[in-house]
Design a protein around this motif. Structure first.
Motif, short mmCIF file in Angstrom:
data_model
loop_
_atom_site.label_atom_id
_atom_site.label_comp_id
_atom_site.label_asym_id
_atom_site.label_seq_id
_atom_site.Cartn_x
_atom_site.Cartn_y
_atom_site.Cartn_z
N GLU A 1 0.83 -1.20 0.00
CA GLU A 1 0.00 0.00 0.00
C GLU A 1 0.87 1.25 0.00
OE1 GLU A 1 -2.40 -0.41 3.58
OE2 GLU A 1 -0.88 0.52 4.84
N GLY A 2 0.25 2.37 -0.35
CA GLY A 2 0.96 3.64 -0.33
C GLY A 2 0.86 4.30 1.03
N VAL A 3 1.60 5.38 1.21
CA VAL A 3 1.67 6.01 2.53
C VAL A 3 0.34 6.65 2.92
CG1 VAL A 3 2.62 8.20 1.69
CG2 VAL A 3 3.15 7.46 4.00
N THR A 4 -0.44 7.14 1.94
CA THR A 4 -1.73 7.72 2.32
C THR A 4 -2.70 6.63 2.78
OG1 THR A 4 -2.25 7.80 -0.04
CG2 THR A 4 -1.62 9.88 0.99
N ALA A 5 -2.66 5.47 2.12
CA ALA A 5 -3.50 4.36 2.59
C ALA A 5 -3.09 3.95 4.00
CB ALA A 5 -3.38 3.17 1.65
N PHE A 6 -1.78 3.93 4.25
CA PHE A 6 -1.33 3.61 5.61
C PHE A 6 -1.89 4.60 6.63
CE2 PHE A 6 1.85 4.63 8.93
CZ PHE A 6 1.71 3.49 9.70
N PHE A 7 -1.80 5.89 6.31
CA PHE A 7 -2.28 6.89 7.27
C PHE A 7 -3.79 6.86 7.43
CE2 PHE A 7 1.77 9.38 7.26
CZ PHE A 7 1.91 9.37 8.64
N ALA A 8 -4.49 6.46 6.39
CA ALA A 8 -5.94 6.37 6.51
C ALA A 8 -6.32 5.36 7.59
CB ALA A 8 -6.57 6.00 5.18
N THR A 9 -5.58 4.24 7.66
CA THR A 9 -5.88 3.26 8.71
C THR A 9 -5.19 3.61 10.03
OG1 THR A 9 -4.07 1.87 7.96
CG2 THR A 9 -6.25 1.32 7.13
N ALA A 10 -4.15 4.43 9.96
CA ALA A 10 -3.40 4.78 11.17
C ALA A 10 -3.87 6.08 11.79
CB ALA A 10 -1.90 4.89 10.82
N SER A 11 -5.07 6.55 11.42
CA SER A 11 -5.48 7.88 11.88
C SER A 11 -5.85 7.88 13.35
CB SER A 11 -6.64 8.40 11.04
OG SER A 11 -7.76 7.56 11.21
N SER A 12 -6.21 6.72 13.90
CA SER A 12 -6.48 6.69 15.34
C SER A 12 -5.48 5.73 15.99
CB SER A 12 -7.91 6.22 15.60
OG SER A 12 -8.05 4.86 15.24
N GLY A 13 -5.38 5.82 17.30
CA GLY A 13 -4.47 4.95 18.02
C GLY A 13 -3.05 5.47 18.03
N GLN A 14 -2.15 4.64 18.52
CA GLN A 14 -0.76 5.04 18.69
C GLN A 14 0.06 4.71 17.45
OE1 GLN A 14 -0.55 2.75 22.29
NE2 GLN A 14 -0.45 4.57 23.59
N LEU A 15 1.14 5.45 17.28
CA LEU A 15 1.97 5.34 16.08
C LEU A 15 3.43 5.24 16.53
CD1 LEU A 15 1.93 5.65 12.95
CD2 LEU A 15 1.94 8.12 13.28
N LEU A 16 4.15 4.27 15.98
CA LEU A 16 5.56 4.07 16.32
C LEU A 16 6.40 4.06 15.05
CD1 LEU A 16 5.58 1.05 18.83
CD2 LEU A 16 6.26 3.40 19.34
N PHE A 17 7.62 4.54 15.14
CA PHE A 17 8.59 4.41 14.04
C PHE A 17 9.77 3.64 14.61
CE2 PHE A 17 12.18 5.48 11.42
CZ PHE A 17 11.68 5.68 10.15
N ILE A 18 10.05 2.49 14.03
CA ILE A 18 11.12 1.62 14.54
C ILE A 18 12.12 1.37 13.43
CG2 ILE A 18 11.69 -0.66 15.48
CD1 ILE A 18 8.98 -0.74 16.82
#
Lengths: 139, 139, 139
Positions: C122-139
């Protein structure tokens, strides 16, 4: 949490791959209408010096020669640099980039020496005051 | 999200710059009255051994010799170490530091060998039980 | 934020220690019933190639020879690899793993070359569409 909640990014790393990852995530969030607030520390701040912003940067160590070749090939094929991606993200959305005042001292930089992509300088408590809601990333 | 929501930090890195960044962010959050919950994994946990906590640590590879010189110059000028900054953060706010039990096994450490900055040992599910609300960082 | 809010992870790093940390955090969250959404970029994506997923990977530079020895000793004693931990996490909970389309281009990979742990691209906008709620981590 709402879809227009901000994303706050502590941008610490000074490698081309992590800066590019941060820029792409910022552009994606901005395209969805989410405000992005970037706080530049350490080696990421160093990469925003006006006289260095186009320079070749290292990659994460695990990239190896094969990873370096892949990144260079994409750049040669016309991929936007991380700074160009951030510039575009600022045109399409609400993206604010602040330099950490402690890191300014560490690197002995004046604001006038930074690229115009950087909107200002602030301390860590000011950063957290704006980052109190929404998601938070450390890159 | 409220201003007094906790910040949970998975602290993984054992470099001086990332530990310092984590300590400064912790102190800033604590100063604003936000609880901070730190979960020590891998090389960050190693840095909290009682007999190593003052030792010189490496920096992120992209720091280079120029970055090393900048960090050493600031330390020589009296900048607090990351462990001193965390100690201060614990005095001004609600900062809890837990060692990851899996990483304790990996590094073959007993809790008695850790610096008193560390409040206890817990598993990853216990960490997530307290980290279920608020912001989450991986450093 | 609710206890069943998702955790979204941008998984960027291709070192064994950070992949293991990400896998353990994912398994812990899944065990608590929280959905986990992983977005593979750069060197993490490279580690999910079907023909590399069992290969020995480097560690973070600060691990040093002592860290390498500790990680190898735990593996020899039967510790699950990061990919086995992720496989188990997918069995006990709701764990979705997507490859970043930009990183697929960078590394010149087709989806058929990825391990079946990866659910899609998926593309980054699709990722953010599902990641709009909850916690977000960069590892």
């Amino acid at each position: 949490m709402n879809d227009d909640d901000p994303i706050s990014v502590v941008l610490f790393s000074g490698t081309d791959d992590r800066l590019q990852a941060a820029a792409v995530l910022t552009a994606g969030a901005a395209a969805l209408g989410r405000p992005v607030h970037i706080f530049l520390q350490y080696w990421a701040l160093d990469a925003f010096r006006a006289d260095r912003i186009g320079a070749t940067l290292p990659l994460a160590p695990e990239a190896g020669p094969e990873g370096r070749a892949a990144v260079d090939a994409l750049a040669a094929a016309g991929q936007q640099s991380w700074s160009e991606t951030l510039r575009m993200a600022k045109e399409i959305g609400e993206v604010d980039i602040q330099a950490c005042s402690l890191s300014m001292d560490l690197l002995n930089i004046e604001q006038s020496e930074l690229d115009p992509l950087v909107d200002g300088v602030e301390g860590v408590t000011a950063f957290f005051a704006t980052a109190s809601s929404g998601q938070l990333l450390f890159i």
